[in-house]
Design a protein around this motif. Structure first.
Motif, mmCIF file in Angstrom:
data_model
loop_
_atom_site.group_PDB
_atom_site.id
_atom_site.type_symbol
_atom_site.label_atom_id
_atom_site.label_comp_id
_atom_site.label_asym_id
_atom_site.label_seq_id
_atom_site.Cartn_x
_atom_site.Cartn_y
_atom_site.Cartn_z
ATOM 1 N N LYS A 76 84.217 28.901 48.378
ATOM 2 C CA LYS A 76 82.828 28.915 48.857
ATOM 3 C C LYS A 76 82.450 30.358 49.152
ATOM 4 N N THR A 77 81.257 30.703 48.758
ATOM 5 C CA THR A 77 80.783 32.065 48.999
ATOM 6 C C THR A 77 79.603 32.041 49.960
ATOM 7 N N ASN A 78 79.466 33.128 50.721
ATOM 8 C CA ASN A 78 78.331 33.289 51.640
ATOM 9 C C ASN A 78 77.115 33.731 50.837
ATOM 10 N N ALA A 79 75.966 33.736 51.467
ATOM 11 C CA ALA A 79 74.722 34.144 50.819
ATOM 12 C C ALA A 79 74.778 35.596 50.376
ATOM 13 N N ASP A 80 75.525 36.414 51.099
ATOM 14 C CA ASP A 80 75.604 37.832 50.728
ATOM 15 C C ASP A 80 76.663 38.089 49.644
ATOM 16 N N GLY A 81 77.326 37.028 49.127
ATOM 17 C CA GLY A 81 78.298 37.166 48.049
ATOM 18 C C GLY A 81 79.730 37.322 48.515
ATOM 19 N N THR A 82 79.970 37.345 49.814
ATOM 20 C CA THR A 82 81.340 37.457 50.294
ATOM 21 C C THR A 82 81.993 36.072 50.283
ATOM 22 N N LEU A 83 83.297 36.084 50.271
ATOM 23 C CA LEU A 83 84.069 34.851 50.189
ATOM 24 C C LEU A 83 84.151 34.192 51.560
#
Length: 179
Positions: A76-83
């Motif tokens: 799953k990734t966050n909205a900012d693209g981080t894991l």
């Protein structure tokens, strides 16, 4: 005690004895050589000529275990693209047949021809070729079987049961005429 009660108590013994008798009949019809070749079992490959005898080398299947990693939960990734979370995998193993089980059939001299004279001739033929150093006894003993195994293994047949092909090569069984 009633007859039914006696029979019920004796049933396991009766079934065991019956099973031994049936299995004994099967075992008498089959002989297994020291190299694991099944001989004299009354079976022959499909299309075998009537009145011929056969030996069989059962070759086990080759099986390999394949292990794969199967995705259970994707990352799953966050909205900012981080894991946010790592993916989750599980190992899944299965067995796969690489080569199926096979039976290698080879024609053998039929039992009536295995006389003392025949085995003596076999021993002399092996002795002349430097494969047999024992006495010419007419017995298909361990030394004779080892010599047969050595000759046949050199020709690609790993069996201590004399094949017709080897007997013909040794000159102790007639080669059929070609038409």
């Amino acid at each position: 005690m009633t007859q039914a009660h006696i029979f019920n108590r004796a049933r396991p013994l009766i079934c065991t004895l019956l099973g031994v008798a049936v299995l004994g009949g099967c075992l008498q019809a089959t002989t297994v050589s020291k190299t694991g070749v099944i001989v004299g079992n009354g079976l022959a490959p499909e299309g075998a000529a009537p009145g011929t005898c056969w030996g069989k080398i059962p070759t086990p299947a080759v099986v390999e275990t394949v292990t794969e990693q199967v995705l259970v939960t994707p990352a799953k990734t966050n909205a900012d693209g981080t894991l946010a979370t790592l993916p989750v995998y599980r190992a899944e193993s299965r067995q796969q047949i690489v080569t199926p089980r096979m039976d290698r059939w080879f024609e053998i001299p039929c039992p009536p021809s295995f006389t003392v004279e025949f085995v003596s001739t076999l021993q002399r033929a092996l002795q002349v070729r430097g494969q047999y150093a024992g006495a010419i006894s007419g017995n298909m003993d361990a030394a004779t079987r080892r010599a047969v195994l050595a000759v046949q293994s050199a020709n690609g047949l790993h069996s201590d049961v004399l094949s017709i092909e080897t007997a013909r090569m040794l000159g102790i069984v007639a080669v059929p005429r070609t038409q």
